[in-house]
Design an enzyme around this catalytic site. Structure first.
Site, PDB file in Angstrom:
ATOM      1  CE  LYS A  13      -1.939  -1.136   3.902  1.00  0.00           C
ATOM      2  NZ  LYS A  13      -1.231  -2.419   4.176  1.00  0.00           N
ATOM      3  NE  ARG A  88      -3.613  -1.185  10.314  1.00  0.00           N
ATOM      4  CZ  ARG A  88      -2.584  -0.622   9.674  1.00  0.00           C
ATOM      5  NH1 ARG A  88      -2.641   0.640   9.318  1.00  0.00           N
ATOM      6  NH2 ARG A  88      -1.524  -1.326   9.398  1.00  0.00           N
ATOM      7  NE  ARG A 122       7.672  -2.727   6.100  1.00  0.00           N
ATOM      8  CZ  ARG A 122       6.360  -2.599   6.272  1.00  0.00           C
ATOM      9  NH1 ARG A 122       5.622  -2.007   5.347  1.00  0.00           N
ATOM     10  NH2 ARG A 122       5.778  -3.083   7.349  1.00  0.00           N
ATOM     11  NE  ARG A 155       6.919  -0.703   9.948  1.00  0.00           N
ATOM     12  CZ  ARG A 155       5.739  -0.571   9.348  1.00  0.00           C
ATOM     13  NH1 ARG A 155       5.647   0.047   8.181  1.00  0.00           N
ATOM     14  NH2 ARG A 155       4.640  -1.064   9.893  1.00  0.00           N
ATOM     15  NE  ARG A 166       2.592  -5.064  11.245  1.00  0.00           N
ATOM     16  CZ  ARG A 166       3.578  -5.032  10.343  1.00  0.00           C
ATOM     17  NH1 ARG A 166       4.643  -5.772  10.494  1.00  0.00           N
ATOM     18  NH2 ARG A 166       3.465  -4.255   9.302  1.00  0.00           N
TER      19      ARG A 166
HETATM   20  P1  ADP Z   1       2.339  -1.857   3.232  1.00  0.00           P
HETATM   21  O1  ADP Z   1       2.362  -0.345   3.167  1.00  0.00           O
HETATM   22  O2  ADP Z   1       1.125  -2.440   2.577  1.00  0.00           O
HETATM   23  O3  ADP Z   1       2.553  -2.403   4.615  1.00  0.00           O
HETATM   24  P2  ADP Z   1       4.894  -1.653   1.816  1.00  0.00           P
HETATM   25  O4  ADP Z   1       4.532  -0.746   0.690  1.00  0.00           O
HETATM   26  O5  ADP Z   1       5.695  -1.083   2.935  1.00  0.00           O
HETATM   27  O6  ADP Z   1       3.566  -2.399   2.382  1.00  0.00           O
HETATM   28  O7  ADP Z   1       5.656  -2.911   1.177  1.00  0.00           O
HETATM   29  C1  ADP Z   1       6.195  -3.945   2.006  1.00  0.00           C
HETATM   30  C2  ADP Z   1       7.557  -4.363   1.455  1.00  0.00           C
HETATM   31  O8  ADP Z   1       7.391  -4.971   0.181  1.00  0.00           O
HETATM   32  C3  ADP Z   1       8.537  -3.214   1.260  1.00  0.00           C
HETATM   33  O9  ADP Z   1       9.820  -3.681   1.579  1.00  0.00           O
HETATM   34  C4  ADP Z   1       8.431  -2.880  -0.224  1.00  0.00           C
HETATM   35  O10 ADP Z   1       9.674  -2.393  -0.720  1.00  0.00           O
HETATM   36  C5  ADP Z   1       8.083  -4.230  -0.835  1.00  0.00           C
HETATM   37  N1  ADP Z   1       7.124  -4.132  -1.945  1.00  0.00           N
HETATM   38  C6  ADP Z   1       6.010  -3.375  -1.998  1.00  0.00           C
HETATM   39  N2  ADP Z   1       5.353  -3.559  -3.154  1.00  0.00           N
HETATM   40  C7  ADP Z   1       6.062  -4.464  -3.849  1.00  0.00           C
HETATM   41  C8  ADP Z   1       5.908  -5.089  -5.117  1.00  0.00           C
HETATM   42  N3  ADP Z   1       4.870  -4.828  -5.889  1.00  0.00           N
HETATM   43  N4  ADP Z   1       6.840  -5.985  -5.490  1.00  0.00           N
HETATM   44  C9  ADP Z   1       7.877  -6.278  -4.697  1.00  0.00           C
HETATM   45  N5  ADP Z   1       8.079  -5.734  -3.491  1.00  0.00           N
HETATM   46  C10 ADP Z   1       7.194  -4.839  -3.063  1.00  0.00           C
HETATM   47  P1  AMP Z   2       1.455   0.563   9.004  1.00  0.00           P
HETATM   48  O1  AMP Z   2       2.596   1.501   8.786  1.00  0.00           O
HETATM   49  O2  AMP Z   2       0.235   0.945   8.207  1.00  0.00           O
HETATM   50  O3  AMP Z   2       1.845  -0.892   8.828  1.00  0.00           O
HETATM   51  O4  AMP Z   2       1.023   0.742  10.529  1.00  0.00           O
HETATM   52  C1  AMP Z   2       1.918   0.446  11.570  1.00  0.00           C
HETATM   53  C2  AMP Z   2       1.165   0.370  12.889  1.00  0.00           C
HETATM   54  O5  AMP Z   2       0.607   1.654  13.220  1.00  0.00           O
HETATM   55  C3  AMP Z   2      -0.001  -0.609  12.971  1.00  0.00           C
HETATM   56  O6  AMP Z   2       0.400  -1.952  13.205  1.00  0.00           O
HETATM   57  C4  AMP Z   2      -0.781  -0.011  14.156  1.00  0.00           C
HETATM   58  O7  AMP Z   2      -0.160  -0.306  15.395  1.00  0.00           O
HETATM   59  C5  AMP Z   2      -0.640   1.491  13.899  1.00  0.00           C
HETATM   60  N1  AMP Z   2      -1.706   1.994  13.021  1.00  0.00           N
HETATM   61  C6  AMP Z   2      -1.553   2.477  11.760  1.00  0.00           C
HETATM   62  N2  AMP Z   2      -2.736   2.840  11.236  1.00  0.00           N
HETATM   63  C7  AMP Z   2      -3.674   2.552  12.176  1.00  0.00           C
HETATM   64  C8  AMP Z   2      -5.069   2.647  12.238  1.00  0.00           C
HETATM   65  N3  AMP Z   2      -5.791   3.123  11.201  1.00  0.00           N
HETATM   66  N4  AMP Z   2      -5.701   2.267  13.380  1.00  0.00           N
HETATM   67  C9  AMP Z   2      -5.007   1.804  14.422  1.00  0.00           C
HETATM   68  N5  AMP Z   2      -3.676   1.638  14.442  1.00  0.00           N
HETATM   69  C10 AMP Z   2      -3.000   2.010  13.327  1.00  0.00           C
END
Ligand code: ADP
Ligand code: AMP
Length: 214
Positions: A13, A88, A122, A155, A166
């Site tokens: 995302k 969420r 990541r 992270r 998660r």
């Molecule tokens: P989210 O925001 O849904 O938690 P991220 O955008 O942070 O996910 O992506 C999670 C990991 O996967 C990151 O390390 C990112 O670089 C990698 N990633 C995201 N989209 C893709 C993709 N389409 N193909 C390969 N790796 C990806």
């Molecule tokens: P993310 O970066 O989207 O993976 O979010 C990291 C963490 O932030 C989550 O695991 C939650 O602990 C908190 N968080 C992010 N967005 C929300 C939300 N909309 N509601 C509650 N907690 C959130």
């Protein structure tokens, strides 16, 4: 366009939102990023939510909704935005509907096995927040951000135990939003498993179609 990007953690995302945000010139609003910034700056909010984020549980709805409401009041969000990681819960979705109109909810579909691979590889820049992946999107120089030269880190919630939690939190608390928004005819499903350039192109196509039908 007022958009929500939803899907499990690691679905891509944030990665796709930052690219689409540049393309469409609308802000990418990630509640996770807002919380991580508060933690880094050791604000009262940051101190309150630090252990919640590390465990993978959700920050209470009232806190999260308050932050989003304030963020959406800023001028840059007047002509549209991408909400990444919010709402969420159904409570958050209901609160959001009282704040603004939503045009579409992009739902990223990715299998658990790939999610675990993505999250465990990541890396994030400690300085500017840019995202990388050790295999899929490696930086030019290991451990160093291409954008600003900052240090890359893993992270705490990308540790394997927190990932499992998660995924469970997503299943129980967040996935019901898909039916909630499908009933409102707002869901746009996208296969999030191809490479990021392909997913970005697919999402842009779907959004062009959405805009044409509005
Ligand atoms: P989210 O925001 O849904 O938690 P991220 O955008 O942070 O996910 O992506 C999670 C990991 O996967 C990151 O390390 C990112 O670089 C990698 N990633 C995201 N989209 C893709 C993709 N389409 N193909 C390969 N790796 C990806
Ligand atoms: P993310 O970066 O989207 O993976 O979010 C990291 C963490 O932030 C989550 O695991 C939650 O602990 C908190 N968080 C992010 N967005 C929300 C939300 N909309 N509601 C509650 N907690 C959130």
């Amino acid at each position: 366009m007022n958009l929500i990007f939803t899907g499990p953690p690691g679905a891509g995302k944030g990665t796709i939102a930052s690219r689409i945000s540049e393309e469409l010139k609308i802000p990418h609003i990630s509640t996770g990023d807002l919380f991580r910034k508060a933690i880094k700056e050791k604000t009262p909010l940051g101190l309150r939510v630090e252990s919640i984020l590390a465990s993978g549980e959700l920050v209470p709805d009232d806190v999260t909704c308050g932050i989003v409401e304030e963020r959406l009041k800023l001028k840059d969000a007047v002509d549209g935005f991408i909400l990444d990681g919010f709402p969420r819960t159904i409570v958050q979705a209901e609160a959001l509907s009282g704040i603004t109109r939503i045009d579409g909810v992009v739902n990223f579909l990715v299998e658990d096995q790939l999610i675990i691979r993505r999250l465990s590889g990541r890396r994030i820049c400690r300085n500017c927040g840019a995202g990388y992946h050790v295999d899929f999107m490696p930086p030019k120089k290991e451990g160093i951000c291409d954008v600003c030269g900052g240090e890359l880190y893993t992270r705490p919630d990308d540790a394997i135990e927190a990932i499992q939690n998660r995924l469970e939190v997503y299943r129980v608390q967040t996935s019901p939003l898909i039916d909630y928004y499908r009933r409102k005819d707002l869901i746009i499903d996208v296969d999030g498993s191809p490479d990021a350039a392909s997913v970005t192109t697919d999402v842009l196509k779907l959004l062009t179609r959405l805009q044409a039908h509005r």
